[in-house]
Design a protein around this motif. Structure first.
Motif, PDB file in Angstrom:
ATOM      1  N   ILE A   1     -26.124  63.746  42.117  1.00 34.10           N
ATOM      2  CA  ILE A   1     -24.920  64.577  42.013  1.00 34.10           C
ATOM      3  C   ILE A   1     -24.969  65.655  43.081  1.00 34.10           C
ATOM      4  CG2 ILE A   1     -24.652  64.176  39.531  1.00 34.10           C
ATOM      5  CD1 ILE A   1     -25.651  67.054  39.066  1.00 34.10           C
ATOM      6  N   GLN A   2     -23.802  66.194  43.352  1.00 36.19           N
ATOM      7  CA  GLN A   2     -23.671  67.317  44.270  1.00 36.19           C
ATOM      8  C   GLN A   2     -23.102  68.488  43.482  1.00 36.19           C
ATOM      9  OE1 GLN A   2     -20.919  65.776  47.135  1.00 36.19           O
ATOM     10  NE2 GLN A   2     -22.424  64.418  48.069  1.00 36.19           N
ATOM     11  N   GLY A   3     -23.536  69.662  43.804  1.00 33.23           N
ATOM     12  CA  GLY A   3     -22.997  70.867  43.190  1.00 33.23           C
ATOM     13  C   GLY A   3     -22.641  71.863  44.267  1.00 33.23           C
ATOM     14  N   HIS A   4     -21.366  72.235  44.313  1.00 32.29           N
ATOM     15  CA  HIS A   4     -20.894  73.174  45.325  1.00 32.29           C
ATOM     16  C   HIS A   4     -20.357  74.416  44.630  1.00 32.29           C
ATOM     17  CE1 HIS A   4     -21.238  69.932  48.232  1.00 32.29           C
ATOM     18  NE2 HIS A   4     -20.590  69.170  47.386  1.00 32.29           N
ATOM     19  N   VAL A   5     -20.877  75.577  45.019  1.00 30.02           N
ATOM     20  CA  VAL A   5     -20.453  76.831  44.409  1.00 30.02           C
ATOM     21  C   VAL A   5     -19.089  77.223  44.950  1.00 30.02           C
ATOM     22  CG1 VAL A   5     -21.008  79.271  44.116  1.00 30.02           C
ATOM     23  CG2 VAL A   5     -22.841  77.561  44.097  1.00 30.02           C
ATOM     24  N   SER A   6     -18.210  77.582  44.032  1.00 31.26           N
ATOM     25  CA  SER A   6     -16.867  78.039  44.369  1.00 31.26           C
ATOM     26  C   SER A   6     -16.568  79.257  43.508  1.00 31.26           C
ATOM     27  CB  SER A   6     -15.846  76.916  44.102  1.00 31.26           C
ATOM     28  OG  SER A   6     -14.544  77.385  44.341  1.00 31.26           O
ATOM     29  N   GLY A   7     -16.763  80.445  44.087  1.00 33.56           N
ATOM     30  CA  GLY A   7     -16.587  81.665  43.299  1.00 33.56           C
ATOM     31  C   GLY A   7     -17.669  81.756  42.236  1.00 33.56           C
ATOM     32  N   LYS A   8     -17.253  81.916  40.982  1.00 37.01           N
ATOM     33  CA  LYS A   8     -18.200  82.000  39.876  1.00 37.01           C
ATOM     34  C   LYS A   8     -18.589  80.624  39.342  1.00 37.01           C
ATOM     35  CE  LYS A   8     -16.705  86.457  38.043  1.00 37.01           C
ATOM     36  NZ  LYS A   8     -16.217  87.157  36.852  1.00 37.01           N
ATOM     37  N   ASN A   9     -17.864  79.603  39.742  1.00 37.38           N
ATOM     38  CA  ASN A   9     -18.086  78.262  39.213  1.00 37.38           C
ATOM     39  C   ASN A   9     -18.810  77.361  40.209  1.00 37.38           C
ATOM     40  OD1 ASN A   9     -16.669  78.710  36.749  1.00 37.38           O
ATOM     41  ND2 ASN A   9     -14.748  78.502  37.867  1.00 37.38           N
ATOM     42  N   THR A  10     -19.374  76.311  39.670  1.00 36.75           N
ATOM     43  CA  THR A  10     -19.957  75.258  40.496  1.00 36.75           C
ATOM     44  C   THR A  10     -19.178  73.982  40.246  1.00 36.75           C
ATOM     45  OG1 THR A  10     -22.143  76.276  40.318  1.00 36.75           O
ATOM     46  CG2 THR A  10     -22.068  73.989  41.034  1.00 36.75           C
ATOM     47  N   ASN A  11     -18.803  73.310  41.314  1.00 36.91           N
ATOM     48  CA  ASN A  11     -18.108  72.020  41.220  1.00 36.91           C
ATOM     49  C   ASN A  11     -19.152  70.921  41.277  1.00 36.91           C
ATOM     50  OD1 ASN A  11     -15.616  73.386  41.373  1.00 36.91           O
ATOM     51  ND2 ASN A  11     -15.700  73.353  43.587  1.00 36.91           N
ATOM     52  N   TYR A  12     -19.167  70.068  40.260  1.00 42.62           N
ATOM     53  CA  TYR A  12     -20.127  68.970  40.203  1.00 42.62           C
ATOM     54  C   TYR A  12     -19.427  67.641  40.411  1.00 42.62           C
ATOM     55  CZ  TYR A  12     -23.455  72.292  38.322  1.00 42.62           C
ATOM     56  OH  TYR A  12     -24.287  73.368  38.163  1.00 42.62           O
ATOM     57  N   CYS A  13     -20.031  66.802  41.255  1.00 44.42           N
ATOM     58  CA  CYS A  13     -19.506  65.466  41.556  1.00 44.42           C
ATOM     59  C   CYS A  13     -20.671  64.495  41.668  1.00 44.42           C
ATOM     60  CB  CYS A  13     -18.791  65.441  42.906  1.00 44.42           C
ATOM     61  SG  CYS A  13     -17.476  66.600  43.119  1.00 44.42           S
ATOM     62  N   LEU A  14     -20.374  63.228  41.422  1.00 40.71           N
ATOM     63  CA  LEU A  14     -21.340  62.190  41.761  1.00 40.71           C
ATOM     64  C   LEU A  14     -21.417  62.092  43.276  1.00 40.71           C
ATOM     65  CD1 LEU A  14     -20.319  59.286  39.358  1.00 40.71           C
ATOM     66  CD2 LEU A  14     -22.235  60.867  39.095  1.00 40.71           C
ATOM     67  N   ASP A  15     -22.568  61.733  43.785  1.00 48.10           N
ATOM     68  CA  ASP A  15     -22.703  61.436  45.207  1.00 48.10           C
ATOM     69  C   ASP A  15     -22.544  59.928  45.348  1.00 48.10           C
ATOM     70  OD1 ASP A  15     -23.710  60.622  47.723  1.00 48.10           O
ATOM     71  OD2 ASP A  15     -24.835  62.494  47.885  1.00 48.10           O
ATOM     72  N   PRO A  16     -21.378  59.461  45.810  1.00 46.45           N
ATOM     73  CA  PRO A  16     -21.102  58.018  45.823  1.00 46.45           C
ATOM     74  C   PRO A  16     -22.121  57.197  46.606  1.00 46.45           C
ATOM     75  CG  PRO A  16     -19.207  59.269  46.654  1.00 46.45           C
ATOM     76  CD  PRO A  16     -20.297  60.239  46.362  1.00 46.45           C
ATOM     77  N   GLU A  17     -22.613  57.715  47.709  1.00 47.71           N
ATOM     78  CA  GLU A  17     -23.593  56.965  48.507  1.00 47.71           C
ATOM     79  C   GLU A  17     -24.922  56.835  47.761  1.00 47.71           C
ATOM     80  OE1 GLU A  17     -22.984  55.165  51.225  1.00 47.71           O
ATOM     81  OE2 GLU A  17     -20.920  55.780  50.840  1.00 47.71           O
ATOM     82  N   LYS A  18     -25.347  57.898  47.102  1.00 50.00           N
ATOM     83  CA  LYS A  18     -26.603  57.839  46.346  1.00 50.00           C
ATOM     84  C   LYS A  18     -26.457  56.928  45.130  1.00 50.00           C
ATOM     85  CE  LYS A  18     -30.060  60.254  47.933  1.00 50.00           C
ATOM     86  NZ  LYS A  18     -31.376  59.742  48.213  1.00 50.00           N
ATOM     87  N   ILE A  19     -25.284  56.904  44.520  1.00 45.09           N
ATOM     88  CA  ILE A  19     -25.059  56.009  43.384  1.00 45.09           C
ATOM     89  C   ILE A  19     -25.152  54.558  43.860  1.00 45.09           C
ATOM     90  CG2 ILE A  19     -23.398  55.240  41.635  1.00 45.09           C
ATOM     91  CD1 ILE A  19     -24.719  57.957  41.003  1.00 45.09           C
ATOM     92  N   LYS A  20     -24.602  54.262  45.032  1.00 43.07           N
ATOM     93  CA  LYS A  20     -24.728  52.915  45.605  1.00 43.07           C
ATOM     94  C   LYS A  20     -26.197  52.579  45.858  1.00 43.07           C
ATOM     95  CE  LYS A  20     -20.247  52.915  47.905  1.00 43.07           C
ATOM     96  NZ  LYS A  20     -19.558  53.041  49.201  1.00 43.07           N
ATOM     97  N   THR A  21     -26.933  53.551  46.400  1.00 41.50           N
ATOM     98  CA  THR A  21     -28.358  53.348  46.655  1.00 41.50           C
ATOM     99  C   THR A  21     -29.103  53.120  45.341  1.00 41.50           C
ATOM    100  OG1 THR A  21     -28.251  54.730  48.635  1.00 41.50           O
ATOM    101  CG2 THR A  21     -30.438  54.354  47.693  1.00 41.50           C
TER     102      THR A  21
END
Length: 111
Positions: free
Chosen positions: A70-90
């Motif tokens: 997963i990836q976590g990107h800080v945006s203000g007070k929150n963190t946006n979490y997403c799957l990393d599609p390339e790592k999921i394929k791996t």
């Protein structure tokens, strides 16, 4: 200096072990499933989706990030979490490759 025992194994097994370790808790599997089902980045508190404390969920998120799933990107007070599609394929390729080496039809145990 002491060498980590993992260095005694080939890189394919090391990579598989890293992924399998990250997948080794049902909370982490649920987080991956939740992120996959939402089909987008999640901003805010994922702990609302799990029967665990925020601190515990954050520890599981950290393990998934460490494995690169997963990836976590800080945006203000929150963190946006997403799957990393390339790592999921791996992950899928590594899992399939490892599991294909285990042929249950060939197992013969005493008897």
């Amino acid at each position: 200096m002491v060498l980590a025992k993992t260095t005694l194994f080939d890189t394919e097994l090391q990579e598989a072990a890293s992924f399998f370790k990250a997948l080794g808790h049902p909370a982490r599997l649920q987080i991956l499933r939740y992120l996959s089902e939402t089909k987008m980045c999640i901003t805010g508190d994922i702990s609302e989706e799990l029967p665990l404390s925020r601190t515990t969920v954050n520890q599981h998120l950290a393990e998934l990030k460490k494995a690169g799933l997963i990836q976590g990107h800080v945006s203000g007070k929150n963190t946006n979490y997403c799957l990393d599609p390339e790592k999921i394929k791996t992950l899928k390729m590594v899992s399939d490759a490892f599991l294909s080496t285990l042929e249950p039809d060939d197992f013969k145990c005493g008897g």
